[in-house]
Scaffold this motif. Structure first.
Motif, PDB file in Angstrom:
ATOM      1  N   THR A   1      -3.309  -4.148   1.588  1.00 17.51           N
ATOM      2  CA  THR A   1      -3.041  -3.812   0.749  1.00 17.51           C
ATOM      3  C   THR A   1      -3.867  -4.886  -0.714  1.00 17.51           C
ATOM      4  OG1 THR A   1      -0.696  -5.055   0.094  1.00 17.51           O
ATOM      5  CG2 THR A   1      -1.091  -2.710   0.515  1.00 17.51           C
ATOM      6  N   VAL A   2      -3.894  -6.332   0.290  1.00 14.81           N
ATOM      7  CA  VAL A   2      -4.606  -7.578  -0.026  1.00 14.81           C
ATOM      8  C   VAL A   2      -6.298  -7.040  -0.268  1.00 14.81           C
ATOM      9  CG1 VAL A   2      -5.357  -9.802   0.099  1.00 14.81           C
ATOM     10  CG2 VAL A   2      -2.823  -9.014  -0.441  1.00 14.81           C
ATOM     11  N   LEU A   3      -6.060  -6.694   1.134  1.00 16.46           N
ATOM     12  CA  LEU A   3      -8.243  -5.968   1.246  1.00 16.46           C
ATOM     13  C   LEU A   3      -8.237  -5.090   0.491  1.00 16.46           C
ATOM     14  CD1 LEU A   3      -9.969  -6.187   3.516  1.00 16.46           C
ATOM     15  CD2 LEU A   3      -8.852  -4.619   4.361  1.00 16.46           C
ATOM     16  N   ASP A   4      -7.342  -4.080   0.077  1.00 13.01           N
ATOM     17  CA  ASP A   4      -7.780  -2.852  -1.025  1.00 13.01           C
ATOM     18  C   ASP A   4      -6.613  -2.338  -1.337  1.00 13.01           C
ATOM     19  OD1 ASP A   4      -8.660  -0.412  -1.728  1.00 13.01           O
ATOM     20  OD2 ASP A   4     -10.014   0.289   0.378  1.00 13.01           O
ATOM     21  N   ARG A   5      -7.133  -2.232  -2.504  1.00 10.09           N
ATOM     22  CA  ARG A   5      -5.245  -1.732  -2.894  1.00 10.09           C
ATOM     23  C   ARG A   5      -5.034   0.195  -3.372  1.00 10.09           C
ATOM     24  NH1 ARG A   5      -2.214  -5.221  -6.518  1.00 10.09           N
ATOM     25  NH2 ARG A   5      -3.128  -7.276  -6.436  1.00 10.09           N
ATOM     26  N   SER A   6      -6.215   0.273  -2.563  1.00  9.12           N
ATOM     27  CA  SER A   6      -6.416   2.149  -2.419  1.00  9.12           C
ATOM     28  C   SER A   6      -5.478   2.139  -1.137  1.00  9.12           C
ATOM     29  CB  SER A   6      -7.590   2.521  -2.901  1.00  9.12           C
ATOM     30  OG  SER A   6      -8.360   2.865  -1.752  1.00  9.12           O
ATOM     31  N   ILE A   7      -5.655   0.928   0.103  1.00 10.23           N
ATOM     32  CA  ILE A   7      -4.587   1.632   0.564  1.00 10.23           C
ATOM     33  C   ILE A   7      -3.141   1.760   0.739  1.00 10.23           C
ATOM     34  CG2 ILE A   7      -4.168   0.447   2.887  1.00 10.23           C
ATOM     35  CD1 ILE A   7      -7.024  -0.593   3.161  1.00 10.23           C
ATOM     36  N   SER A   8      -2.745   2.951   1.197  1.00 12.15           N
ATOM     37  CA  SER A   8      -1.328   2.957   1.015  1.00 12.15           C
ATOM     38  C   SER A   8      -0.363   3.106   2.320  1.00 12.15           C
ATOM     39  CB  SER A   8      -0.930   4.447   0.469  1.00 12.15           C
ATOM     40  OG  SER A   8       0.527   5.062   0.478  1.00 12.15           O
ATOM     41  N   VAL A   9       0.680   2.199   2.264  1.00 11.56           N
ATOM     42  CA  VAL A   9       0.933   2.037   4.006  1.00 11.56           C
ATOM     43  C   VAL A   9       2.523   2.683   3.873  1.00 11.56           C
ATOM     44  CG1 VAL A   9       1.901  -0.054   5.395  1.00 11.56           C
ATOM     45  CG2 VAL A   9       0.343  -0.282   3.841  1.00 11.56           C
TER      46      VAL A   9
ATOM     47  N   MET B   1      -6.713   5.946   1.533  1.00  9.60           N
ATOM     48  CA  MET B   1      -6.591   5.955   2.653  1.00  9.60           C
ATOM     49  C   MET B   1      -5.566   5.805   3.082  1.00  9.60           C
ATOM     50  SD  MET B   1      -8.034   3.298   6.272  1.00  9.60           S
ATOM     51  CE  MET B   1      -9.238   4.007   6.542  1.00  9.60           C
ATOM     52  N   GLN B   2      -4.430   6.520   4.118  1.00 15.55           N
ATOM     53  CA  GLN B   2      -2.768   6.158   4.219  1.00 15.55           C
ATOM     54  C   GLN B   2      -2.910   5.319   5.890  1.00 15.55           C
ATOM     55  OE1 GLN B   2       0.093   8.437   3.155  1.00 15.55           O
ATOM     56  NE2 GLN B   2      -1.817   9.294   1.356  1.00 15.55           N
ATOM     57  N   VAL B   3      -1.682   4.410   6.026  1.00 18.73           N
ATOM     58  CA  VAL B   3      -2.214   3.830   7.017  1.00 18.73           C
ATOM     59  C   VAL B   3      -0.158   3.805   7.555  1.00 18.73           C
ATOM     60  CG1 VAL B   3      -2.171   1.704   8.821  1.00 18.73           C
ATOM     61  CG2 VAL B   3      -4.000   2.145   6.305  1.00 18.73           C
ATOM     62  N   LEU B   4       0.247   4.223   8.649  1.00 25.00           N
ATOM     63  CA  LEU B   4       0.967   4.077   9.231  1.00 25.00           C
ATOM     64  C   LEU B   4       1.767   2.824   9.733  1.00 25.00           C
ATOM     65  CD1 LEU B   4       3.660   5.280   9.790  1.00 25.00           C
ATOM     66  CD2 LEU B   4       2.990   6.292  11.425  1.00 25.00           C
ATOM     67  N   ILE B   5       2.303   1.823   9.628  1.00 32.34           N
ATOM     68  CA  ILE B   5       2.757   0.897  10.668  1.00 32.34           C
ATOM     69  C   ILE B   5       3.717   1.325  11.499  1.00 32.34           C
ATOM     70  CG2 ILE B   5       3.042  -1.675  10.503  1.00 32.34           C
ATOM     71  CD1 ILE B   5       1.616  -1.900   7.829  1.00 32.34           C
ATOM     72  N   VAL B   6       3.857   1.175  12.732  1.00 28.55           N
ATOM     73  CA  VAL B   6       4.932   1.395  13.900  1.00 28.55           C
ATOM     74  C   VAL B   6       5.371   0.097  14.604  1.00 28.55           C
ATOM     75  CG1 VAL B   6       5.346   2.895  15.418  1.00 28.55           C
ATOM     76  CG2 VAL B   6       3.710   3.650  14.133  1.00 28.55           C
ATOM     77  N   GLU B   7       6.400  -0.174  13.067  1.00 31.72           N
ATOM     78  CA  GLU B   7       6.520  -2.061  14.242  1.00 31.72           C
ATOM     79  C   GLU B   7       7.808  -2.380  13.670  1.00 31.72           C
ATOM     80  OE1 GLU B   7       6.706  -5.651  15.460  1.00 31.72           O
ATOM     81  OE2 GLU B   7       4.611  -5.359  15.538  1.00 31.72           O
ATOM     82  N   ASP B   8       8.787  -3.545  14.843  1.00 33.07           N
ATOM     83  CA  ASP B   8      10.313  -2.899  14.961  1.00 33.07           C
ATOM     84  C   ASP B   8      10.151  -4.626  13.939  1.00 33.07           C
ATOM     85  OD1 ASP B   8       9.312  -3.863  17.052  1.00 33.07           O
ATOM     86  OD2 ASP B   8      11.111  -3.916  18.170  1.00 33.07           O
ATOM     87  N   ASN B   9       9.476  -5.584  14.287  1.00 29.88           N
ATOM     88  CA  ASN B   9       9.865  -6.615  13.437  1.00 29.88           C
ATOM     89  C   ASN B   9       9.370  -6.750  11.873  1.00 29.88           C
ATOM     90  OD1 ASN B   9       9.157  -9.427  12.354  1.00 29.88           O
ATOM     91  ND2 ASN B   9       8.616  -9.825  15.073  1.00 29.88           N
ATOM     92  N   ASP B  10      10.165  -6.409  11.175  1.00 30.54           N
ATOM     93  CA  ASP B  10       9.935  -6.451  10.071  1.00 30.54           C
ATOM     94  C   ASP B  10       9.705  -7.733   9.243  1.00 30.54           C
ATOM     95  OD1 ASP B  10      11.630  -4.406   9.666  1.00 30.54           O
ATOM     96  OD2 ASP B  10      13.502  -5.850   9.047  1.00 30.54           O
TER      97      ASP B  10
ATOM     98  N   VAL C   1       6.399  -9.039  10.933  1.00 31.31           N
ATOM     99  CA  VAL C   1       5.208  -8.398  11.249  1.00 31.31           C
ATOM    100  C   VAL C   1       4.668  -7.274  10.308  1.00 31.31           C
ATOM    101  CG1 VAL C   1       3.994  -7.209  12.967  1.00 31.31           C
ATOM    102  CG2 VAL C   1       5.004  -9.043  13.423  1.00 31.31           C
ATOM    103  N   ALA C   2       5.515  -6.938  10.117  1.00 31.43           N
ATOM    104  CA  ALA C   2       5.253  -4.613   9.164  1.00 31.43           C
ATOM    105  C   ALA C   2       4.665  -5.367   8.219  1.00 31.43           C
ATOM    106  CB  ALA C   2       6.182  -4.091   9.754  1.00 31.43           C
ATOM    107  N   LEU C   3       5.859  -6.274   7.577  1.00 32.43           N
ATOM    108  CA  LEU C   3       5.260  -6.385   6.147  1.00 32.43           C
ATOM    109  C   LEU C   3       3.854  -7.594   6.019  1.00 32.43           C
ATOM    110  CD1 LEU C   3       6.284  -7.086   2.729  1.00 32.43           C
ATOM    111  CD2 LEU C   3       7.796  -9.419   3.787  1.00 32.43           C
ATOM    112  N   GLY C   4       4.112  -8.406   7.252  1.00 32.53           N
ATOM    113  CA  GLY C   4       2.329  -9.119   6.925  1.00 32.53           C
ATOM    114  C   GLY C   4       1.628  -8.171   6.932  1.00 32.53           C
ATOM    115  N   LEU C   5       1.555  -7.305   7.695  1.00 34.19           N
ATOM    116  CA  LEU C   5       0.513  -6.130   8.001  1.00 34.19           C
ATOM    117  C   LEU C   5      -0.042  -5.373   6.947  1.00 34.19           C
ATOM    118  CD1 LEU C   5       0.797  -5.347  11.751  1.00 34.19           C
ATOM    119  CD2 LEU C   5      -1.123  -6.148  11.079  1.00 34.19           C
TER     120      LEU C   5
END
Length: 104
Positions: A21-29, A1-10, A12-16
């Motif tokens: 990726t901790v939830l599922d290592r196959s997720i590409s962010v 699964m590929q997820v796009l995080i659209v967030e200007d606060n670095d 918050v974006a890093l935390g998400l």
């Protein structure tokens, strides 16, 4: 699964990104700090499945970002992440086909 995080606060974006990726290592962010970058990523060859979109971006306010992303890809799952707790805004987003609305 590929997820796009659209967030200007670095932070918050890093935390998400880390949480996903901790939830599922196959997720590409992928990350975009503004609507222009998010548009470019969606219009590229990448097969992004889900977009987590903040409502307060440097180049877009309110429902502008999710609305534009929906116009680019009508099959994209969009989840709004915001500090805005307006029930009116949440209702407008749901009417646009946004899948969920999460308050930070």
């Amino acid at each position: 699964m590929q997820v796009l995080i659209v967030e200007d606060n670095d932070t918050v974006a890093l935390g998400l990104s880390r949480a996903l990726t901790v939830l599922d290592r196959s997720i590409s962010v992928h990350a975009a700090a503004d609507l222009k970058s998010a548009r470019a990523l969606l219009e590229s060859d990448q097969h992004i499945d889900v977009a987590l979109v903040d409502l307060g971006l440097p180049d877009a306010r309110g429902i502008e970002a999710p609305t534009e992303l929906r116009a680019i890809r009508d099959d994209l799952v969009i989840v709004v992440i915001t500090g805005n707790t307006s029930s009116e805004t949440a209702l407008r987003l749901i009417r646009l086909g946004i899948q969920d609305y999460i308050v930070k």
